[in-house]
Design an enzyme around this catalytic site. Sequence first.
Site, short mmCIF file in Angstrom:
data_model
loop_
_atom_site.label_atom_id
_atom_site.label_comp_id
_atom_site.label_asym_id
_atom_site.label_seq_id
_atom_site.Cartn_x
_atom_site.Cartn_y
_atom_site.Cartn_z
N THR A 63 0.84 -1.19 0.00
CA THR A 63 0.00 0.00 0.00
C THR A 63 0.88 1.24 0.00
O THR A 63 2.11 1.14 -0.19
CB THR A 63 -1.02 -0.08 1.18
OG1 THR A 63 -1.91 1.02 1.08
CG2 THR A 63 -0.36 -0.11 2.54
N LYS A 67 3.45 1.11 -3.96
CA LYS A 67 2.91 0.42 -5.14
C LYS A 67 3.76 0.61 -6.40
O LYS A 67 3.96 -0.33 -7.15
CB LYS A 67 1.48 0.90 -5.42
CG LYS A 67 0.50 0.41 -4.34
CD LYS A 67 -0.91 0.87 -4.61
CE LYS A 67 -1.77 0.57 -3.42
NZ LYS A 67 -3.16 1.01 -3.58
N ASP A 104 -6.66 -3.23 -7.43
CA ASP A 104 -7.44 -2.06 -6.99
C ASP A 104 -8.61 -1.76 -7.93
O ASP A 104 -9.73 -1.47 -7.48
CB ASP A 104 -6.55 -0.82 -6.92
CG ASP A 104 -5.75 -0.76 -5.62
OD1 ASP A 104 -6.12 -1.46 -4.67
OD2 ASP A 104 -4.76 -0.01 -5.58
N GLY A 129 -7.41 13.26 -8.03
CA GLY A 129 -6.15 12.61 -7.66
C GLY A 129 -5.49 11.94 -8.85
O GLY A 129 -6.18 11.44 -9.76
N GLY A 131 -2.49 9.84 -8.26
CA GLY A 131 -1.44 9.00 -7.66
C GLY A 131 -1.63 7.54 -8.03
O GLY A 131 -2.29 7.20 -9.02
N GLY A 132 -1.08 6.65 -7.20
CA GLY A 132 -1.10 5.21 -7.48
C GLY A 132 -2.50 4.65 -7.58
O GLY A 132 -2.77 3.80 -8.44
N GLY A 241 -14.44 3.92 0.93
CA GLY A 241 -13.85 2.83 0.16
C GLY A 241 -13.70 1.50 0.90
O GLY A 241 -12.89 0.67 0.49
P1 NAP Z 1 -0.62 8.61 -3.64
O1 NAP Z 1 -0.03 7.84 -4.75
O2 NAP Z 1 0.26 9.11 -2.54
O3 NAP Z 1 -1.37 9.87 -4.32
C1 NAP Z 1 -1.98 10.84 -3.50
C2 NAP Z 1 -2.85 11.77 -4.34
O4 NAP Z 1 -3.58 12.62 -3.44
C3 NAP Z 1 -2.07 12.68 -5.27
O5 NAP Z 1 -2.86 12.89 -6.42
C4 NAP Z 1 -1.96 13.97 -4.43
O6 NAP Z 1 -1.82 15.15 -5.21
C5 NAP Z 1 -3.30 13.99 -3.75
N1 NAP Z 1 -3.34 14.73 -2.48
C6 NAP Z 1 -2.67 14.44 -1.33
N2 NAP Z 1 -3.02 15.30 -0.36
C7 NAP Z 1 -3.94 16.17 -0.90
C8 NAP Z 1 -4.67 17.28 -0.39
N3 NAP Z 1 -4.54 17.69 0.89
N4 NAP Z 1 -5.54 17.93 -1.22
C9 NAP Z 1 -5.69 17.51 -2.52
N5 NAP Z 1 -5.00 16.46 -3.05
C10 NAP Z 1 -4.14 15.80 -2.24
O7 NAP Z 1 -1.77 7.78 -2.89
P2 NAP Z 1 -2.71 6.66 -3.55
O8 NAP Z 1 -2.06 5.33 -3.42
O9 NAP Z 1 -3.12 7.14 -4.88
O10 NAP Z 1 -3.95 6.67 -2.53
C11 NAP Z 1 -4.91 7.71 -2.56
C12 NAP Z 1 -6.05 7.39 -1.61
O11 NAP Z 1 -6.75 6.23 -2.04
C13 NAP Z 1 -5.61 7.13 -0.17
O12 NAP Z 1 -6.56 7.73 0.68
C14 NAP Z 1 -5.70 5.61 -0.06
O13 NAP Z 1 -5.96 5.19 1.27
C15 NAP Z 1 -6.90 5.33 -0.96
N6 NAP Z 1 -6.93 3.94 -1.48
C16 NAP Z 1 -7.94 3.12 -1.08
C17 NAP Z 1 -8.01 1.84 -1.58
C18 NAP Z 1 -9.14 0.94 -1.12
O14 NAP Z 1 -9.03 -0.28 -1.32
N7 NAP Z 1 -10.21 1.48 -0.58
C19 NAP Z 1 -7.05 1.37 -2.48
C20 NAP Z 1 -6.05 2.25 -2.89
C21 NAP Z 1 -5.99 3.53 -2.38
P3 NAP Z 1 -0.38 15.63 -5.75
O15 NAP Z 1 -0.10 14.82 -6.97
O16 NAP Z 1 -0.59 17.06 -6.04
O17 NAP Z 1 0.59 15.38 -4.63
#
Ligand code: NAP
Length: 278
Positions: A63, A67, A104, A129, A131-132, A241
Amino acid sequence: MPQDRYAVFGHPINHSKSPRIHALFAQQTGQAIHYTSQDVPAENFREELKRFAAEGGRGLSCTVPLKELAWGIADRKSVRADRAKAVNTLVLGKDGRLFGDNTDGAGLLRDLTVNLGLTVTGLNILLLGAGGASRGILEPLLAMKPRRLIIANRTVAKAEKLAIEFADLGSIEALPFKALASESFDLILNATAASLSGDLPPLPEGILAAGGACYDLAYGNQPTAFVRWGGSMGAKLSVDGIGMLVEQAAEAFFIWRGMRPQTRPVIELLNAERSQAK
Ligand code: NAP
């Protein structure tokens, strides 16, 4: 009976529900597995992975923030993991080789369409968003043929890069948050990490169409800021989620053990435990 070892690595990891979910799957299917969580920052990933493999580990969930790193490390990858350039499930082969997959997207789509009864085809979708998590869900989302998919991200260049990378799969476009005011969406997916710090992406009022739905990929014992925002905008459905988490875990369990656990009783149990924790 000897138990096969699995784990989730990530940072932070303290509130992970994955060990509980996999214990419930193991109980339900009669599989002898032991699944733990381990706090592993990016700089320790390779070393901890090696140690886990040497100790007989059979599979890993990866996680935040691991990733993309896992994708880079895996020897072989599924087509969907390669498209996402992110791996959330690793199989540790007996020959020392690593197979990487990404569950995912399948998890999100199953929660949206099977558990929540939403139809994605023909919708105007806003994905927040880049990200990953966004990488993992774009291919299956576009495969459902939404009318239009807009990605908005705090760092606009990252959203633009994703829109170019996935343009061959359907109608996808990147917009800065401030350009969203004149738009209207049937489904808004929050794949930012904003909820983890109690924040809300800067969303203009009126962008949720009448009868629209909101889905936060993040989850917690309390409704996230985004889930509350959706409720205040009159969404017909505004959920977090937890369902996706259980569904992506079920898909990983299938990859590791060759059997698919039932997810509905697990989601219901976790929801009951969450309402008791409030
Ligand atoms: P990540 O790769 O670290 O990407 C984070 C994203 O959030 C980036 O687009 C970042 O923007 C943006 N961001 C961070 N803080 C922010 C803020 N205060 N305001 C606006 N945008 C913000 O993380 P990820 O792996 O994509 O995960 C994202 C979310 O999905 C997390 O909450 C994670 O727990 C959730 N998730 C849930 C599941 C599930 O099974 N339910 C699976 C995967 C992920 P920048 O590019 O500008 O930094």
